[in-house]
Design an enzyme around this catalytic site. Sequence first.
Site, PDB file in Angstrom:
ATOM      1  CE  LYS A 156      -4.318  -1.637   1.996  1.00 28.21           C
ATOM      2  NZ  LYS A 156      -5.322  -1.468   3.061  1.00 28.21           N
TER       3      LYS A 156
ATOM      4  CE  LYS B  99      -9.736  -9.099  -0.148  1.00 30.69           C
ATOM      5  NZ  LYS B  99      -9.696  -9.334   1.287  1.00 30.69           N
TER       6      LYS B  99
ATOM      7  CE  LYS C 123     -14.378  -2.931   3.370  1.00 33.16           C
ATOM      8  NZ  LYS C 123     -14.331  -4.041   4.311  1.00 33.16           N
TER       9      LYS C 123
END
Length: 334
Positions: free
Chosen positions: A112, A197, A200
């Site tokens: 990240k 995956k 969100k």
Amino acid sequence: MKRIFSGVKPTGHLTLGNYLGAVRRWVDVDQHRAEALFCIVDLHALTVEHDPARVRRLSRQAATLLLAAGLEPEHCTLFVQSHVDEHARLSYLLECTATDGEMRRMIQYREKSARERARGGSVRLSLLTYPVLMAADILAYGTEEVPVGDDQAQHVELTRDLAVRFNQRYGHTFTVPKATHPAVAARVRDLQDPASKMGKSGDAGGGVVFLLDEPEVVRRKVMRAVTDSGHDVVYDRAERPGLANLLDVLAACRGAGSDPAVLAGEYSSYGDLKREVADGVVELLRPLRKRHAELVADPGYVDGVLREGAARARELARPLVDRAYRAVGLMPPV
Ligand code: TRP
């Protein structure tokens, strides 16, 4: 009874992936077999650039959806992380237990922070310390089991290391928890990108079904799902990942005992299968959407659940965190 703890970050709308991969098992199994705590981990939503109004809205929405999905306040404790001071209080002690080196080795941090820097952005210090706060979430309750996805395994490993180190240095204080990765949970993939995956934050491509999507929207997303070249319907995760994902979703909608490889034999075209998946998902979400609408109309009920949840959580965490404060040498209040 076993104590279990898990958390949902209010950083986006909850998805079909969240439901089939985690929440459904919390509802059907975990809340009945253990003393379970489920937490809207709002402090964790502040580690990257965020919109305050959105975090507030998504926190309430996540709590409402978890209740709509079937978490029952009689069986589990549902609460908002920032309502219980113990998380931040304990996090600091664990920052004094963890090392700079082990934090920088965390895979999620490396990925990240690299992405953020590549975009020319700055990295919040809390992104680095995030796993310590997560460890505090878990350790504050004497948690034994943490049901999480594989992507959180390293953070739970760190939690264990910190608990063991703290106990060795200051005397036995924390239960050493372990991660549980439910074997039966579906790993739902993005409908547009079966290599990732269904998360969100991946909503850009339209491959993510949100729990509150209107039925027409669900149908459109499923009908547009990428499939693989070929025409026959076979279950082959490696060679036909798009198709395998649709079969996994269908099997998950059908419930326990449904086998995607067997389901494959029932369809002769991609179109037939997709229509069936769309129907399956729409029907799966229908009662949840209905219950959600009822709860939205009764905000006092949701507030009450969260208020009592926070009170219960405080009651559990407070003595343990106080004990940790004493153990490291902080002077008791006089
Ligand atoms: N880090 C988790 C995630 O991104 C969320 C989380 C925070 C969590 N604290 C937790 C999960 C404690 C389990 C236990 O999904």
